[in-house]
Design an enzyme around this catalytic site. Structure first.
Site, PDB file in Angstrom:
ATOM      1  N   ARG A 103      35.018 -46.075  33.016  1.00  9.54           N
ATOM      2  CA  ARG A 103      36.394 -45.315  32.773  1.00  9.54           C
ATOM      3  C   ARG A 103      36.790 -45.472  34.163  1.00  9.54           C
ATOM      4  O   ARG A 103      36.235 -44.841  35.202  1.00  9.54           O
ATOM      5  CB  ARG A 103      35.951 -43.974  32.366  1.00  9.54           C
ATOM      6  CG  ARG A 103      37.328 -43.105  32.728  1.00  9.54           C
ATOM      7  CD  ARG A 103      37.372 -41.713  31.962  1.00  9.54           C
ATOM      8  NE  ARG A 103      37.302 -41.782  30.528  1.00  9.54           N
ATOM      9  CZ  ARG A 103      37.453 -40.925  29.725  1.00  9.54           C
ATOM     10  NH1 ARG A 103      37.374 -39.694  30.056  1.00  9.54           N
ATOM     11  NH2 ARG A 103      37.642 -41.264  28.346  1.00  9.54           N
TER      12      ARG A 103
ATOM     13  N   HIS B  10      43.282 -47.169  26.097  1.00  8.80           N
ATOM     14  CA  HIS B  10      41.870 -46.558  25.782  1.00  8.80           C
ATOM     15  C   HIS B  10      41.606 -47.071  24.300  1.00  8.80           C
ATOM     16  O   HIS B  10      41.603 -46.566  23.348  1.00  8.80           O
ATOM     17  CB  HIS B  10      42.459 -44.917  25.628  1.00  8.80           C
ATOM     18  CG  HIS B  10      41.200 -44.089  25.617  1.00  8.80           C
ATOM     19  ND1 HIS B  10      39.744 -44.540  25.637  1.00  8.80           N
ATOM     20  CD2 HIS B  10      41.169 -42.604  25.541  1.00  8.80           C
ATOM     21  CE1 HIS B  10      39.136 -43.491  25.558  1.00  8.80           C
ATOM     22  NE2 HIS B  10      39.663 -42.415  25.331  1.00  8.80           N
TER      23      HIS B  10
ATOM     24  N   GLN C  46      39.071 -45.325  21.976  1.00  7.00           N
ATOM     25  CA  GLN C  46      39.712 -44.125  21.246  1.00  7.00           C
ATOM     26  C   GLN C  46      40.404 -44.534  19.737  1.00  7.00           C
ATOM     27  O   GLN C  46      40.359 -43.887  18.826  1.00  7.00           O
ATOM     28  CB  GLN C  46      40.454 -43.392  21.977  1.00  7.00           C
ATOM     29  CG  GLN C  46      41.194 -41.930  21.720  1.00  7.00           C
ATOM     30  CD  GLN C  46      39.980 -41.056  21.070  1.00  7.00           C
ATOM     31  OE1 GLN C  46      39.202 -40.797  21.990  1.00  7.00           O
ATOM     32  NE2 GLN C  46      39.869 -40.679  19.821  1.00  7.00           N
TER      33      GLN C  46
ATOM     34  N   ASP D 249      49.196 -36.329  22.550  1.00 12.09           N
ATOM     35  CA  ASP D 249      48.048 -36.397  23.645  1.00 12.09           C
ATOM     36  C   ASP D 249      48.515 -35.419  24.564  1.00 12.09           C
ATOM     37  O   ASP D 249      49.837 -35.211  24.740  1.00 12.09           O
ATOM     38  CB  ASP D 249      48.006 -38.074  24.169  1.00 12.09           C
ATOM     39  CG  ASP D 249      46.974 -38.086  25.218  1.00 12.09           C
ATOM     40  OD1 ASP D 249      46.054 -37.189  25.225  1.00 12.09           O
ATOM     41  OD2 ASP D 249      46.719 -39.155  25.726  1.00 12.09           O
TER      42      ASP D 249
ATOM     43  N   CYS E  52      43.273 -37.213  20.534  1.00 14.01           N
ATOM     44  CA  CYS E  52      41.913 -37.665  21.172  1.00 14.01           C
ATOM     45  C   CYS E  52      41.304 -36.746  21.779  1.00 14.01           C
ATOM     46  O   CYS E  52      39.965 -36.775  21.992  1.00 14.01           O
ATOM     47  CB  CYS E  52      42.424 -39.028  22.258  1.00 14.01           C
ATOM     48  SG  CYS E  52      43.127 -38.464  23.593  1.00 14.01           S
TER      49      CYS E  52
ATOM     50  N   ARG F  86      33.998 -41.431  17.473  1.00 14.04           N
ATOM     51  CA  ARG F  86      33.662 -42.249  18.783  1.00 14.04           C
ATOM     52  C   ARG F  86      32.349 -42.803  18.750  1.00 14.04           C
ATOM     53  O   ARG F  86      31.941 -43.791  19.206  1.00 14.04           O
ATOM     54  CB  ARG F  86      33.875 -41.419  19.885  1.00 14.04           C
ATOM     55  CG  ARG F  86      35.493 -40.974  20.440  1.00 14.04           C
ATOM     56  CD  ARG F  86      36.546 -42.294  20.509  1.00 14.04           C
ATOM     57  NE  ARG F  86      35.853 -42.754  21.956  1.00 14.04           N
ATOM     58  CZ  ARG F  86      36.174 -42.412  23.133  1.00 14.04           C
ATOM     59  NH1 ARG F  86      37.035 -41.433  23.398  1.00 14.04           N
ATOM     60  NH2 ARG F  86      35.349 -42.932  24.222  1.00 14.04           N
TER      61      ARG F  86
HETATM   62  N1  NVA Z   1      45.756 -39.994  28.074  1.00 11.48           N
HETATM   63  C1  NVA Z   1      44.779 -39.024  28.348  1.00 11.48           C
HETATM   64  C2  NVA Z   1      43.505 -39.252  27.583  1.00 11.48           C
HETATM   65  C3  NVA Z   1      42.136 -38.296  27.465  1.00 11.48           C
HETATM   66  C4  NVA Z   1      41.150 -38.769  26.864  1.00 11.48           C
HETATM   67  C5  NVA Z   1      44.372 -39.246  29.817  1.00 11.48           C
HETATM   68  O1  NVA Z   1      44.388 -40.412  30.251  1.00 11.48           O
HETATM   69  O2  NVA Z   1      43.812 -38.436  30.427  1.00 11.48           O
HETATM   70  N1   CP Z   2      39.055 -38.500  24.123  1.00  9.83           N
HETATM   71  C1   CP Z   2      38.218 -38.944  25.318  1.00  9.83           C
HETATM   72  O1   CP Z   2      38.320 -40.127  25.466  1.00  9.83           O
HETATM   73  O2   CP Z   2      37.737 -37.859  25.725  1.00  9.83           O
HETATM   74  P1   CP Z   2      36.800 -37.530  27.016  1.00  9.83           P
HETATM   75  O3   CP Z   2      37.821 -37.648  28.266  1.00  9.83           O
HETATM   76  O4   CP Z   2      36.286 -36.230  26.880  1.00  9.83           O
HETATM   77  O5   CP Z   2      36.025 -38.528  27.064  1.00  9.83           O
END
Ligand code: NVA
Ligand code: CP
Length: 310
Positions: free
Chosen positions: A109, A136, A139, A225, A265, A293
């Site tokens: 990540r 992502h 997800q 989101d 998500c 997930r």
């Molecule tokens: N769009 C959000 C998703 C978090 C799971 C982010 O990138 O923070």
């Molecule tokens: N939806 C998701 O990826 O959650 P986290 O940021 O908690 O991993």
């Protein structure tokens, strides 16, 4: 699959797999989930190690990968920017060369997609995108599996995207192009989805609407989101003003199909991108989405490490 094999695949974007591979993965997920629910031991990844690298925060991604890998008999190690040499400017390429000599699969990540691509280009083992600024894919894999579980095939259906033209929106567009559905997108001005960044060629897979109500009309799935994704916190105040009308509420759900699902998500901010009535209401499947997930990622890791089973 042997490290460095020419058959080795990474999962860096949704479009890294084909429709028929998704059909296989969804079927496999169903089997793996059913076994898990029946407390049947299934450990095809004994002696395999997953390294997880988190350069941003996480709850679901961390827990779902970690629990999933242990359930399949493997081991997991967790690195963050702060507790590794990544935080002291060791190049991603060198980190990849080293880590991939010691583990069997890596989940990352991070910020720019180019960073995970550089890592993958120097990795001997499969690399999975656990979220970047641009995409992502894990997800959306879980979201589409969740849709299929509740409603059957997503082909030909309409997904309403209400909110930021972010990593989730980009990945929904990629998925629509591959799996044959349409995304109705409504974002505030200045936060549009960029099809070049989303990486879609077929403009028929999405339609843009100025008003979120228009995007939700007739939709089979309504999804949103956070207004401010990780890494964009400095824009928080500006975004709170720009997104004020992009809150999924009962009125938006009322113009969607009567049996439309709501997805998010997570993490969610009730009263910002979605009302408590919608996210905690009867059409919401957000907890299934989160649970799935783990099941889809188990199928994904099995596929990347062992290929097709049976
Ligand atoms: N769009 C959000 C998703 C978090 C799971 C982010 O990138 O923070
Ligand atoms: N939806 C998701 O990826 O959650 P986290 O940021 O908690 O991993």
């Amino acid at each position: 699959m042997k490290p460095g094999s020419s058959l080795m695949k990474h999962y860096l974007q949704f479009k890294d797999l084909r429709a028929e591979e998704y059909a296989y993965l969804f079927e496999r997920t169903r089997t793996i989930k059913t076994r898990f629910k029946n407390y049947e031991r299934y450990q095809p990844l004994v002696d395999r190690t997953l390294a997880m690298i988190f350069e941003k925060a996480s709850t679901r991604t961390r827990v779902s990968f970690e629990a999933g890998m242990y359930q399949m008999g493997g081991s997991v190690l967790n690195l963050t920017t702060g507790d590794s040499q990544l935080g002291r400017a060791e190049p991603a390429e060198d980190t990849a060369r080293v880590i991939s000599r010691m583990v069997d699969i890596v989940m990352i990540r991070t910020y720019e997609q180019s960073r995970i691509e550089r890592f993958a280009a120097h990795s001997r083992v499969p690399v999975i995108n656990g979220l970047t600024n641009e995409y992502h894919p894990c997800q959306i894999l879980a979201d589409i599996y969740t849709y299929i579980e509740h409603r059957g095939s997503i082909q030909g259906k309409v997904v309403a995207w209400v909110g930021d033209g972010n990593n989730m929106a980009n990945t929904w567009l990629q998925a629509a192009e591959i799996l044959g559905f349409t995304v109705h997108v409504s974002t505030p001005s200045g936060y549009e989805v960029d099809p070049a960044v989303a990486g879609v060629r077929d403009s028929a897979c999405y339609k843009v609407f100025n008003h979120p109500m228009q995007a939700c009309e007739g939709a089979h799935l309504v999804t949103t989101d956070v207004w401010t994704s990780m890494g964009y916190e400095a824009e928080n105040e500006e975004r709170r003003k720009a997104f004020i009308d992009w809150c999924v509420d009962d009125e938006m759900m009322a113009v969607a199909q009567p049996d439309a699902l709501f997805m998010h998500c997570l993490p969610a901010h009730r009263g910002e991108e979605v009302t408590a009535e919608v996210i905690d209401g009867a059409q919401s499947v957000v907890w299934d989405e989160a649970e799935n997930r783990m099941h889809v990622q188990k199928a994904l890791m099995e596929y990347l490490l062992l290929g097709r089973i049976g």
